[in-house]
Write an enzyme that holds these catalytic residues in place. Sequence first.
Site, PDB file in Angstrom:
ATOM      1  CB  SER A   1      -0.895   0.014   1.251  1.00  0.00           C
ATOM      2  OG  SER A   1      -1.505   1.278   1.438  1.00  0.00           O
TER       3      SER A   1
ATOM      4  CE1 TYR B   1      -3.500  -2.213   5.505  1.00  0.00           C
ATOM      5  CE2 TYR B   1      -3.005   0.015   4.765  1.00  0.00           C
ATOM      6  CZ  TYR B   1      -3.380  -1.284   4.491  1.00  0.00           C
ATOM      7  OH  TYR B   1      -3.632  -1.667   3.191  1.00  0.00           O
TER       8      TYR B   1
ATOM      9  CE  LYS C   1      -1.053  -3.804   3.490  1.00  0.00           C
ATOM     10  NZ  LYS C   1      -1.180  -5.116   2.819  1.00  0.00           N
TER      11      LYS C   1
END
Length: 297
Positions: free
Chosen positions: A135, A148, A152
């Site tokens: 991402s 998150y 990533k």
Amino acid sequence: MELDGRVVVVTGGTRGVGAGIARSFLTAGAEVVVCARRPPDAPVAAAGREASFVAADLRDPAAARDLCAGIAKRYGRLDCLVNNAGGTPYRLLGEGEAQRHARVVELNLLAPMTASLAAYPLLRETRGSVVMIGSVSGTRPSPGTAAYGAAKAGLENLARSMAVEWAPEVRVNSLVLGMVRTELAHLHYGDGAGIAAVGATVPLGRLAEPSDVGEAAVFLASPRAGYVSGASLLVHGGGERPAFLDAATVNKGARAEAGTGTGVGTASETAVSGTAGTDTAGTDTAGTDTATANEED
């Protein structure tokens, strides 16, 4: 077809971006296995063919090993593992306990590593590949989804390290996603007008479709990418228009006449960053709640 006879596993492949990836591999001729904690409402299908489903929670090393053992028994080979399962709720760092943020890291970083380690012996035999679904949150600040974004970022580094350690038998690459329009995109971007406004902030003028991600994954798994390893392929439509361009007052009139405007970019970028940091709507807009578990893992 291009991948006839190849066997591919797509984690979190029952909906959203994962289902789009699975359909692209089916169309390319591969035998596809999708795994998640719960079965899909309807089989994932394309080109008159269906993916097989296996229930698995890949945060559990034993479950990952069982998945790969079942594939070896049924197909006798594994050619590509697509680590797609992941996601996060919107939660500011100060609003959640460390354990909750740790679960996000577990799902988005440790689970792909666990699945890759379980698949490695099979992939080594076929000189196969791993595709990580990353991402843009891993390459820029990710307020509201900091754990998150950190996971990533770690996933991309993990892929590069794996590519060196597992060469030349196994290739490892990453797809770095921007915003993707899935069946649940409205939960993050609003109605059709909201989705269009957010899409207008992307240089290519729209959100990605799951099939866009799927085609890129097929390429990385195919012989056409036989000399590509340790790479990060950006699938983000050109990225994000820098906010300062819309905030600057220099030549504002000339820019307005040129059609750039000043309202849509800034407002939409604010909407995107404030809705849950869901730039990878393929994984994020799948409706995940990683405080308990991922619907797609």
